[in-house]
Design a protein around this motif. Structure first.
Motif, mmCIF file in Angstrom:
data_model
loop_
_atom_site.group_PDB
_atom_site.id
_atom_site.type_symbol
_atom_site.label_atom_id
_atom_site.label_comp_id
_atom_site.label_asym_id
_atom_site.label_seq_id
_atom_site.Cartn_x
_atom_site.Cartn_y
_atom_site.Cartn_z
ATOM 1 N N CYS A 33 -23.088 -9.821 -11.626
ATOM 2 C CA CYS A 33 -23.424 -9.278 -10.309
ATOM 3 C C CYS A 33 -24.372 -8.092 -10.434
ATOM 4 O O CYS A 33 -24.234 -7.260 -11.345
ATOM 5 N N ILE A 34 -25.333 -8.039 -9.512
ATOM 6 C CA ILE A 34 -26.274 -6.918 -9.404
ATOM 7 C C ILE A 34 -25.961 -6.173 -8.112
ATOM 8 O O ILE A 34 -25.902 -6.782 -7.042
ATOM 9 N N ILE A 35 -25.753 -4.856 -8.208
ATOM 10 C CA ILE A 35 -25.424 -4.033 -7.046
ATOM 11 C C ILE A 35 -26.436 -2.899 -6.953
ATOM 12 O O ILE A 35 -26.539 -2.075 -7.865
ATOM 13 N N ALA A 36 -27.199 -2.863 -5.868
ATOM 14 C CA ALA A 36 -28.211 -1.819 -5.694
ATOM 15 C C ALA A 36 -28.688 -1.820 -4.246
ATOM 16 O O ALA A 36 -28.624 -2.861 -3.577
ATOM 17 N N PRO A 37 -29.184 -0.676 -3.748
ATOM 18 C CA PRO A 37 -29.720 -0.662 -2.382
ATOM 19 C C PRO A 37 -30.895 -1.627 -2.211
ATOM 20 O O PRO A 37 -31.016 -2.295 -1.183
ATOM 21 N N ILE B 179 -25.152 -11.104 -0.730
ATOM 22 C CA ILE B 179 -24.633 -10.562 0.516
ATOM 23 C C ILE B 179 -25.324 -9.237 0.813
ATOM 24 O O ILE B 179 -25.562 -8.430 -0.088
ATOM 25 N N GLN B 180 -25.667 -9.047 2.079
ATOM 26 C CA GLN B 180 -26.296 -7.803 2.505
ATOM 27 C C GLN B 180 -25.220 -6.827 2.950
ATOM 28 O O GLN B 180 -24.355 -7.171 3.761
ATOM 29 N N ALA B 181 -25.268 -5.625 2.415
ATOM 30 C CA ALA B 181 -24.273 -4.602 2.718
ATOM 31 C C ALA B 181 -24.934 -3.445 3.461
ATOM 32 O O ALA B 181 -26.099 -3.110 3.209
ATOM 33 N N GLN B 182 -24.204 -2.826 4.379
ATOM 34 C CA GLN B 182 -24.742 -1.673 5.101
ATOM 35 C C GLN B 182 -24.916 -0.474 4.178
ATOM 36 O O GLN B 182 -25.878 0.282 4.292
ATOM 37 N N GLU B 183 -23.985 -0.303 3.269
ATOM 38 C CA GLU B 183 -24.062 0.780 2.306
ATOM 39 C C GLU B 183 -23.747 0.234 0.914
ATOM 40 O O GLU B 183 -22.911 -0.663 0.769
ATOM 41 N N VAL B 184 -24.419 0.784 -0.090
ATOM 42 C CA VAL B 184 -24.166 0.401 -1.478
ATOM 43 C C VAL B 184 -23.807 1.668 -2.242
ATOM 44 O O VAL B 184 -24.621 2.586 -2.361
ATOM 45 N N SER B 185 -22.581 1.755 -2.722
ATOM 46 C CA SER B 185 -22.133 2.950 -3.427
ATOM 47 C C SER B 185 -21.920 2.658 -4.901
ATOM 48 O O SER B 185 -21.515 1.556 -5.281
ATOM 49 N N LEU B 186 -22.211 3.653 -5.729
ATOM 50 C CA LEU B 186 -21.989 3.574 -7.164
ATOM 51 C C LEU B 186 -20.780 4.421 -7.539
ATOM 52 O O LEU B 186 -20.449 5.384 -6.842
ATOM 53 N N PRO B 187 -20.113 4.083 -8.629
ATOM 54 C CA PRO B 187 -19.002 4.919 -9.103
ATOM 55 C C PRO B 187 -19.504 6.292 -9.532
ATOM 56 O O PRO B 187 -20.703 6.480 -9.797
#
Length: 229
Positions: free
Chosen positions: A196-200, A83-91
Protein backbone atom coordinates in the motif's frame (compact mmCIF):
# COMPACT_ATOMS: atom_id res chain seq x y z
CA UNK A 1 15.92 -4.08 40.24
CA UNK A 2 19.01 -5.85 41.57
CA UNK A 3 19.60 -9.58 41.11
CA UNK A 4 22.39 -11.98 42.12
CA UNK A 5 23.60 -14.29 39.34
CA UNK A 6 25.00 -17.69 40.29
CA UNK A 7 27.48 -19.36 40.52
CA UNK A 8 29.77 -16.30 40.86
CA UNK A 9 27.28 -14.26 42.90
CA UNK A 10 27.73 -11.28 40.60
CA UNK A 11 25.34 -8.46 41.39
CA UNK A 12 23.51 -7.25 38.27
CA UNK A 13 21.19 -4.26 37.97
CA UNK A 14 18.33 -4.84 35.54
CA UNK A 15 16.79 -1.75 33.92
CA UNK A 16 13.61 -1.64 31.81
CA UNK A 17 12.81 1.47 29.77
CA UNK A 18 9.57 1.77 27.84
CA UNK A 19 8.58 4.75 25.67
CA UNK A 20 6.18 5.40 22.82
CA UNK A 21 5.25 8.05 20.27
CA UNK A 22 2.49 10.51 21.09
CA UNK A 23 0.04 8.67 18.81
CA UNK A 24 0.94 5.30 20.36
CA UNK A 25 1.86 3.76 16.99
CA UNK A 26 5.61 3.40 17.65
CA UNK A 27 6.74 1.71 20.86
CA UNK A 28 10.23 1.12 22.21
CA UNK A 29 11.34 -1.16 25.02
CA UNK A 30 14.89 -1.59 26.33
CA UNK A 31 16.10 -4.21 28.79
CA UNK A 32 19.60 -3.52 30.13
CA UNK A 33 21.76 -5.55 32.51
CA UNK A 34 24.63 -3.70 34.25
CA UNK A 35 27.30 -5.75 36.05
CA UNK A 36 28.47 -3.82 39.11
CA UNK A 37 31.70 -5.86 39.48
CA UNK A 38 32.83 -5.31 35.89
CA UNK A 39 33.31 -1.55 35.64
CA UNK A 40 29.71 -0.94 34.69
CA UNK A 41 29.75 -3.28 31.67
CA UNK A 42 26.26 -3.32 30.21
CA UNK A 43 24.39 -5.57 27.81
CA UNK A 44 20.79 -5.75 26.74
CA UNK A 45 18.45 -5.38 23.82
CA UNK A 46 16.08 -2.83 22.31
CA UNK A 47 12.81 -3.71 20.65
CA UNK A 48 10.87 -1.35 18.41
CA UNK A 49 7.33 -1.92 17.21
CA UNK A 50 5.55 0.10 14.53
CA UNK A 51 1.95 -0.34 13.44
CA UNK A 52 -0.65 1.65 11.54
CA UNK A 53 -3.68 3.21 13.19
CA UNK A 54 -6.68 0.82 13.24
CA UNK A 55 -8.58 2.74 10.55
CA UNK A 56 -5.57 2.63 8.22
CA UNK A 57 -5.04 -1.06 8.93
CA UNK A 58 -8.54 -1.76 7.62
CA UNK A 59 -7.93 0.26 4.44
CA UNK A 60 -4.51 -1.14 3.52
CA UNK A 61 -5.92 -4.67 3.53
CA UNK A 62 -8.21 -3.68 0.67
CA UNK A 63 -6.48 -0.90 -1.26
CA UNK A 64 -3.09 -0.52 -2.94
CA UNK A 65 -3.25 3.30 -2.75
CA UNK A 66 -4.72 5.78 -0.28
CA UNK A 67 -4.45 9.46 -1.16
CA UNK A 68 -6.12 12.84 -1.55
CA UNK A 69 -5.00 13.47 -5.15
CA UNK A 70 -4.19 10.97 -7.89
CA UNK A 71 -2.51 11.56 -11.25
CA UNK A 72 -2.14 8.85 -13.90
CA UNK A 73 -4.92 6.50 -12.80
CA UNK A 74 -5.33 5.49 -16.43
CA UNK A 75 -2.04 3.58 -16.09
CA UNK A 76 -3.32 1.28 -13.32
CA UNK A 77 -3.89 -2.41 -13.93
CA UNK A 78 -7.51 -3.56 -13.79
CA UNK A 79 -7.05 -5.27 -10.40
CA UNK A 80 -5.57 -2.23 -8.69
CA UNK A 81 -7.80 -0.68 -6.03
CA UNK A 82 -7.43 2.83 -4.65
CA UNK A 83 -9.42 5.10 -2.35
CA UNK A 84 -9.58 8.87 -2.06
CA UNK A 85 -9.31 10.16 1.50
CA UNK A 86 -10.16 13.63 2.81
CA UNK A 87 -7.10 13.61 5.02
CA UNK A 88 -3.92 11.52 4.92
CA UNK A 89 -2.02 11.28 8.20
CA UNK A 90 1.39 9.79 8.91
CA UNK A 91 2.52 8.22 12.19
CA UNK A 92 4.61 10.33 14.57
CA UNK A 93 7.89 9.01 13.17
CA UNK A 94 9.77 11.97 14.65
CA UNK A 95 9.81 9.74 17.76
CA UNK A 96 12.52 7.76 15.96
CA UNK A 97 14.92 10.73 15.64
CA UNK A 98 16.96 9.36 18.54
CA UNK A 99 17.91 6.43 16.28
CA UNK A 100 19.62 8.87 13.86
CA UNK A 101 21.51 6.44 11.65
CA UNK A 102 24.75 6.80 9.70
CA UNK A 103 23.88 3.92 7.35
CA UNK A 104 24.88 4.47 3.72
CA UNK A 105 23.55 3.19 0.41
CA UNK A 106 26.68 1.06 0.12
CA UNK A 107 26.02 -0.52 3.54
CA UNK A 108 22.53 -1.51 2.46
CA UNK A 109 23.71 -2.83 -0.91
CA UNK A 110 26.15 -5.16 0.86
CA UNK A 111 24.34 -6.10 4.07
CA UNK A 112 20.64 -5.54 3.33
CA UNK A 113 18.34 -4.26 6.05
CA UNK A 114 18.84 -6.93 8.76
CA UNK A 115 15.34 -6.28 10.16
CA UNK A 116 16.57 -2.97 11.61
CA UNK A 117 14.77 0.37 12.03
CA UNK A 118 16.51 3.45 10.57
CA UNK A 119 15.99 7.21 10.86
CA UNK A 120 17.91 9.46 8.43
CA UNK A 121 17.89 13.13 9.42
CA UNK A 122 17.99 14.33 5.82
CA UNK A 123 17.52 12.91 2.32
CA UNK A 124 18.50 9.42 1.15
CA UNK A 125 19.22 7.80 -2.21
CA UNK A 126 19.12 4.01 -2.40
CA UNK A 127 21.86 2.13 -4.30
CA UNK A 128 21.97 2.32 -8.09
CA UNK A 129 22.68 -0.50 -10.50
CA UNK A 130 19.53 -2.58 -10.13
CA UNK A 131 20.28 -3.94 -6.65
CA UNK A 132 18.14 -6.42 -4.71
CA UNK A 133 17.93 -5.05 -1.17
CA UNK A 134 17.16 -7.99 1.09
CA UNK A 135 15.65 -8.07 4.56
CA UNK A 136 12.84 -6.25 6.31
CA UNK A 137 12.94 -2.73 7.74
CA UNK A 138 11.19 0.44 8.82
CA UNK A 139 13.24 3.09 7.02
CA UNK A 140 12.41 6.75 7.75
CA UNK A 141 13.90 9.88 6.23
CA UNK A 142 13.23 13.43 7.32
CA UNK A 143 13.66 14.63 3.72
CA UNK A 144 13.17 13.18 0.25
CA UNK A 145 13.79 9.53 -0.60
CA UNK A 146 14.99 8.43 -4.06
CA UNK A 147 14.81 4.81 -5.25
CA UNK A 148 16.90 4.11 -8.34
CA UNK A 149 15.70 2.19 -11.39
CA UNK A 150 15.44 -1.62 -11.31
CA UNK A 151 15.74 -1.83 -7.51
CA UNK A 152 13.99 -4.77 -5.87
CA UNK A 153 12.71 -5.04 -2.29
CA UNK A 154 11.86 -8.73 -1.71
CA UNK A 155 11.36 -8.36 2.06
CA UNK A 156 8.69 -6.70 4.16
CA UNK A 157 9.54 -2.99 4.25
CA UNK A 158 8.01 0.28 5.42
CA UNK A 159 9.57 3.31 3.69
CA UNK A 160 8.47 6.64 5.15
CA UNK A 161 9.42 10.20 4.20
CA UNK A 162 8.63 12.31 7.25
CA UNK A 163 8.74 15.76 5.61
CA UNK A 164 9.47 15.09 1.92
CA UNK A 165 8.48 12.90 -0.99
CA UNK A 166 9.40 9.46 -2.34
CA UNK A 167 10.45 9.15 -5.98
CA UNK A 168 10.56 5.67 -7.51
CA UNK A 169 12.33 5.26 -10.84
CA UNK A 170 11.55 2.79 -13.61
CA UNK A 171 11.02 -0.95 -13.21
CA UNK A 172 11.29 -1.18 -9.42
CA UNK A 173 9.71 -4.12 -7.62
CA UNK A 174 8.23 -4.20 -4.12
CA UNK A 175 7.04 -7.61 -2.92
CA UNK A 176 5.57 -6.57 0.44
CA UNK A 177 5.81 -2.84 1.08
CA UNK A 178 4.22 0.10 2.87
CA UNK A 179 5.16 3.52 1.46
CA UNK A 180 4.18 6.76 3.22
CA UNK A 181 5.26 10.32 2.38
CA UNK A 182 4.20 13.70 3.70
CA UNK A 183 4.61 15.49 0.35
CA UNK A 184 3.73 12.70 -2.07
CA UNK A 185 4.88 9.62 -3.96
CA UNK A 186 5.97 9.67 -7.62
CA UNK A 187 6.27 6.38 -9.53
CA UNK A 188 7.75 6.00 -12.99
CA UNK A 189 6.69 3.34 -15.46
CA UNK A 190 7.21 -0.39 -15.16
CA UNK A 191 6.94 -0.71 -11.37
CA UNK A 192 5.46 -3.78 -9.71
CA UNK A 193 4.09 -3.05 -6.27
CA UNK A 194 2.45 -5.33 -3.69
CA UNK A 195 1.33 -3.52 -0.56
CA UNK A 196 0.00 0.00 0.00
CA UNK A 197 1.05 3.57 -0.82
CA UNK A 198 -0.25 6.31 1.50
CA UNK A 199 0.34 9.97 0.62
CA UNK A 200 -1.59 13.20 -0.03
CA UNK A 201 -0.46 13.14 -3.69
CA UNK A 202 0.26 9.99 -5.72
CA UNK A 203 1.56 10.35 -9.30
CA UNK A 204 1.84 7.35 -11.64
CA UNK A 205 3.87 7.89 -14.80
CA UNK A 206 3.35 4.99 -17.19
CA UNK A 207 2.05 1.47 -16.81
CA UNK A 208 2.61 -0.42 -13.57
CA UNK A 209 1.11 -3.26 -11.58
CA UNK A 210 -0.32 -2.60 -8.11
CA UNK A 211 -1.79 -5.18 -5.74
CA UNK A 212 -2.97 -4.70 -2.12
CA UNK A 213 -1.64 -6.99 0.61
CA UNK A 214 -3.12 -7.61 4.04
CA UNK A 215 0.39 -8.37 5.34
CA UNK A 216 1.37 -4.68 5.49
CA UNK A 217 -1.34 -4.11 8.10
CA UNK A 218 0.55 -6.29 10.58
CA UNK A 219 3.06 -4.70 13.02
CA UNK A 220 6.71 -4.24 12.07
CA UNK A 221 9.05 -5.38 14.86
CA UNK A 222 12.81 -5.01 15.22
CA UNK A 223 15.16 -6.09 18.01
CA UNK A 224 18.86 -5.25 18.35
CA UNK A 225 21.54 -6.13 20.90
CA UNK A 226 23.03 -3.33 23.03
CA UNK A 227 26.45 -3.51 24.68
CA UNK A 228 29.20 -1.26 26.04
CA UNK A 229 31.51 -4.00 27.35
Amino acid sequence: MEKIFLPDKDKVVLILNKTQSSDGLIKQAEVLAEATRHNGAMQGFRQLKFQLAPEQQALVREYAMIGKRFTGLEHLNAEARYIQAQEVSLPQVSFMESLNSSVTANNIAIDGFSSAFYYINGTFTFPSGGKTLSGSTVFVTRGNMLINANTRFPGRVALISHKGMITINKNCRFDNALLMAQSGVYLKEGCSFTGCIIAPSIVIEGRGHFTPSAAVAEPFISAITLTNS
